[in-house]
Scaffold this motif. Structure first.
Motif, PDB file in Angstrom:
ATOM      1  N   PRO A   1      33.437 -11.671   0.037  1.00 44.09           N
ATOM      2  CA  PRO A   1      34.013 -12.376   1.177  1.00 44.09           C
ATOM      3  C   PRO A   1      34.395 -11.397   2.290  1.00 44.09           C
ATOM      4  CG  PRO A   1      35.032 -13.065  -0.892  1.00 44.09           C
ATOM      5  CD  PRO A   1      34.280 -11.798  -1.167  1.00 44.09           C
ATOM      6  N   ILE A   2      34.109 -11.770   3.520  1.00 44.52           N
ATOM      7  CA  ILE A   2      34.454 -10.949   4.672  1.00 44.52           C
ATOM      8  C   ILE A   2      35.148 -11.834   5.699  1.00 44.52           C
ATOM      9  CG2 ILE A   2      33.588  -9.466   6.513  1.00 44.52           C
ATOM     10  CD1 ILE A   2      31.153  -8.883   4.834  1.00 44.52           C
ATOM     11  N   GLU A   3      36.351 -11.436   6.109  1.00 42.14           N
ATOM     12  CA  GLU A   3      37.055 -12.138   7.181  1.00 42.14           C
ATOM     13  C   GLU A   3      36.606 -11.552   8.502  1.00 42.14           C
ATOM     14  OE1 GLU A   3      41.578 -13.335   8.659  1.00 42.14           O
ATOM     15  OE2 GLU A   3      41.268 -12.366   6.717  1.00 42.14           O
ATOM     16  N   VAL A   4      36.204 -12.411   9.429  1.00 44.11           N
ATOM     17  CA  VAL A   4      35.648 -11.941  10.693  1.00 44.11           C
ATOM     18  C   VAL A   4      36.317 -12.643  11.872  1.00 44.11           C
ATOM     19  CG1 VAL A   4      33.407 -11.423   9.661  1.00 44.11           C
ATOM     20  CG2 VAL A   4      33.780 -13.658  10.693  1.00 44.11           C
ATOM     21  N   VAL A   5      36.373 -11.932  12.982  1.00 43.95           N
ATOM     22  CA  VAL A   5      36.829 -12.539  14.238  1.00 43.95           C
ATOM     23  C   VAL A   5      35.863 -13.665  14.602  1.00 43.95           C
ATOM     24  CG1 VAL A   5      37.235 -12.109  16.678  1.00 43.95           C
ATOM     25  CG2 VAL A   5      37.845 -10.367  14.984  1.00 43.95           C
ATOM     26  N   PRO A   6      36.365 -14.859  14.962  1.00 41.38           N
ATOM     27  CA  PRO A   6      35.473 -16.001  15.199  1.00 41.38           C
ATOM     28  C   PRO A   6      34.326 -15.716  16.158  1.00 41.38           C
ATOM     29  CG  PRO A   6      37.736 -16.758  15.115  1.00 41.38           C
ATOM     30  CD  PRO A   6      37.790 -15.251  15.037  1.00 41.38           C
ATOM     31  N   ASP A   7      34.591 -15.046  17.277  1.00 40.74           N
ATOM     32  CA  ASP A   7      33.538 -14.795  18.262  1.00 40.74           C
ATOM     33  C   ASP A   7      32.482 -13.814  17.766  1.00 40.74           C
ATOM     34  OD1 ASP A   7      34.772 -16.516  19.985  1.00 40.74           O
ATOM     35  OD2 ASP A   7      35.617 -14.972  21.289  1.00 40.74           O
ATOM     36  N   ALA A   8      32.774 -13.127  16.651  1.00 42.47           N
ATOM     37  CA  ALA A   8      31.869 -12.075  16.186  1.00 42.47           C
ATOM     38  C   ALA A   8      31.082 -12.466  14.940  1.00 42.47           C
ATOM     39  CB  ALA A   8      32.662 -10.804  15.894  1.00 42.47           C
ATOM     40  N   HIS A   9      31.205 -13.693  14.458  1.00 36.70           N
ATOM     41  CA  HIS A   9      30.632 -13.991  13.142  1.00 36.70           C
ATOM     42  C   HIS A   9      29.108 -13.875  13.137  1.00 36.70           C
ATOM     43  CE1 HIS A   9      28.984 -18.160  13.473  1.00 36.70           C
ATOM     44  NE2 HIS A   9      29.840 -18.262  14.461  1.00 36.70           N
ATOM     45  N   THR A  10      28.430 -14.238  14.229  1.00 40.65           N
ATOM     46  CA  THR A  10      26.972 -14.101  14.231  1.00 40.65           C
ATOM     47  C   THR A  10      26.552 -12.640  14.330  1.00 40.65           C
ATOM     48  OG1 THR A  10      26.920 -14.469  16.631  1.00 40.65           O
ATOM     49  CG2 THR A  10      26.594 -16.393  15.208  1.00 40.65           C
ATOM     50  N   VAL A  11      27.310 -11.847  15.100  1.00 40.31           N
ATOM     51  CA  VAL A  11      27.007 -10.424  15.228  1.00 40.31           C
ATOM     52  C   VAL A  11      27.238  -9.714  13.897  1.00 40.31           C
ATOM     53  CG1 VAL A  11      27.645  -8.278  16.388  1.00 40.31           C
ATOM     54  CG2 VAL A  11      27.568 -10.423  17.683  1.00 40.31           C
ATOM     55  N   VAL A  12      28.350 -10.042  13.227  1.00 36.50           N
ATOM     56  CA  VAL A  12      28.640  -9.432  11.923  1.00 36.50           C
ATOM     57  C   VAL A  12      27.571  -9.820  10.916  1.00 36.50           C
ATOM     58  CG1 VAL A  12      30.242  -9.383   9.978  1.00 36.50           C
ATOM     59  CG2 VAL A  12      31.124  -9.284  12.322  1.00 36.50           C
ATOM     60  N   ALA A  13      27.162 -11.083  10.917  1.00 35.23           N
ATOM     61  CA  ALA A  13      26.126 -11.528   9.986  1.00 35.23           C
ATOM     62  C   ALA A  13      24.832 -10.736  10.188  1.00 35.23           C
ATOM     63  CB  ALA A  13      25.871 -13.024  10.161  1.00 35.23           C
ATOM     64  N   LYS A  14      24.470 -10.483  11.448  1.00 34.26           N
ATOM     65  CA  LYS A  14      23.260  -9.705  11.741  1.00 34.26           C
ATOM     66  C   LYS A  14      23.387  -8.285  11.207  1.00 34.26           C
ATOM     67  CE  LYS A  14      20.297  -8.296  15.643  1.00 34.26           C
ATOM     68  NZ  LYS A  14      20.418  -6.828  15.443  1.00 34.26           N
ATOM     69  N   ARG A  15      24.562  -7.664  11.393  1.00 33.44           N
ATOM     70  CA  ARG A  15      24.768  -6.302  10.930  1.00 33.44           C
ATOM     71  C   ARG A  15      24.733  -6.223   9.402  1.00 33.44           C
ATOM     72  NH1 ARG A  15      27.231  -2.549  14.340  1.00 33.44           N
ATOM     73  NH2 ARG A  15      27.087  -1.180  12.504  1.00 33.44           N
ATOM     74  N   VAL A  16      25.284  -7.232   8.747  1.00 33.94           N
ATOM     75  CA  VAL A  16      25.278  -7.248   7.284  1.00 33.94           C
ATOM     76  C   VAL A  16      23.850  -7.299   6.748  1.00 33.94           C
ATOM     77  CG1 VAL A  16      25.851  -8.682   5.260  1.00 33.94           C
ATOM     78  CG2 VAL A  16      27.593  -8.213   7.002  1.00 33.94           C
TER      79      VAL A  16
END
Length: 234
Positions: free
Chosen positions: A137-152
């Protein structure tokens, strides 16, 4: 009491044994989850018998249960030290590393565990594994969830992230901190320390559910006994 995997008896044994480690006058981190709930209830009964402690809850759930059990509460910024943190885990490896965050509370759980002199994990045998292999599980800033998903997806090893959806409302799960949750599948995790560092370095990640080298002991309750696994940090 509604619980997850594992029997109530096994969880009760682990939780109540951890509560026995709470000393008079101490500050205790109160984790989240069905096994930790037994520890919180046991601490409440000990307070009724004269024990004096203050608790630091890690979630709305643990806070409400602590209030119901008449446990005096405080916060990290109001204390000089945390003597003991008690919490559960979604998975525990043979090395004592953990995956947490099934209850979307891993950020506050990690803050309290890191601040504690001792961190005790309570679990039943269903949570044990040779190595970590559940989704992280990863808690992410709402505006960044698509960017974080791409990086993962670009990490080595690559992860497959899924936005956690709420079960009784439309839309995603929102944490106590107002953020979103990504559940990231990495398969069998051979190097949790490196993966933890990689995830922490991704912009937009608030906190992840890999707890590497943090547990001092794991209390594993069974239907007929208890096993205590201790690690070098204790």
């Amino acid at each position: 009491m509604k619980t997850g995997g594992g029997s109530d008896e096994a969880k009760r044994r682990a939780g109540e044994r951890a509560a026995e480690a709470v000393e008079d006058g101490s500050v205790v981190g109160l984790g989240t989850g069905s096994t930790t709930a037994f520890a919180i209830e046991a601490i409440g009964r000990a307070i009724d018998d004269g024990l004096e402690v203050r608790g630091i809850p890690t979630s709305f759930q643990s806070r409400q249960l602590a209030i119901d059990c008449d446990i005096p509460l405080t916060s990290l910024d109001e204390v000089l030290r945390v003597d003991l943190a008690i919490d559960g885990a979604d998975q525990v490896s043979e090395a004592g590393d953990l995956i947490k965050g099934g209850g979307a509370a891993q950020t506050r759980e990690k803050l309290v565990a890191a601040a504690a002199d001792r961190f005790v994990v309570v679990a039943d045998p269903s949570k044990l594994s040779a190595r970590l292999e559940r989704s992280v599980p990863i808690e992410v800033v709402p505006d960044a969830h698509t960017v974080v998903a791409k990086r993962v997806r670009e990490l080595e090893p690559a992860g497959e992230p899924t936005l956690r959806e709420a079960s009784q409302k439309d839309g995603p799960v929102v944490t106590d901190n107002g953020n979103l949750m990504l559940d990231c599948e990495f398969g069998s995790i051979t190097d949790p320390e490196t993966l933890a560092t990689q995830l922490s370095n991704v912009p937009g990640v608030v906190e992840h559910g890999l707890f590497v080298g943090m547990a001092d002991a794991v209390y594993v309750g069974t239907d007929d006994g208890l096993e205590v696994r201790r690690f070098e940090s204790e």
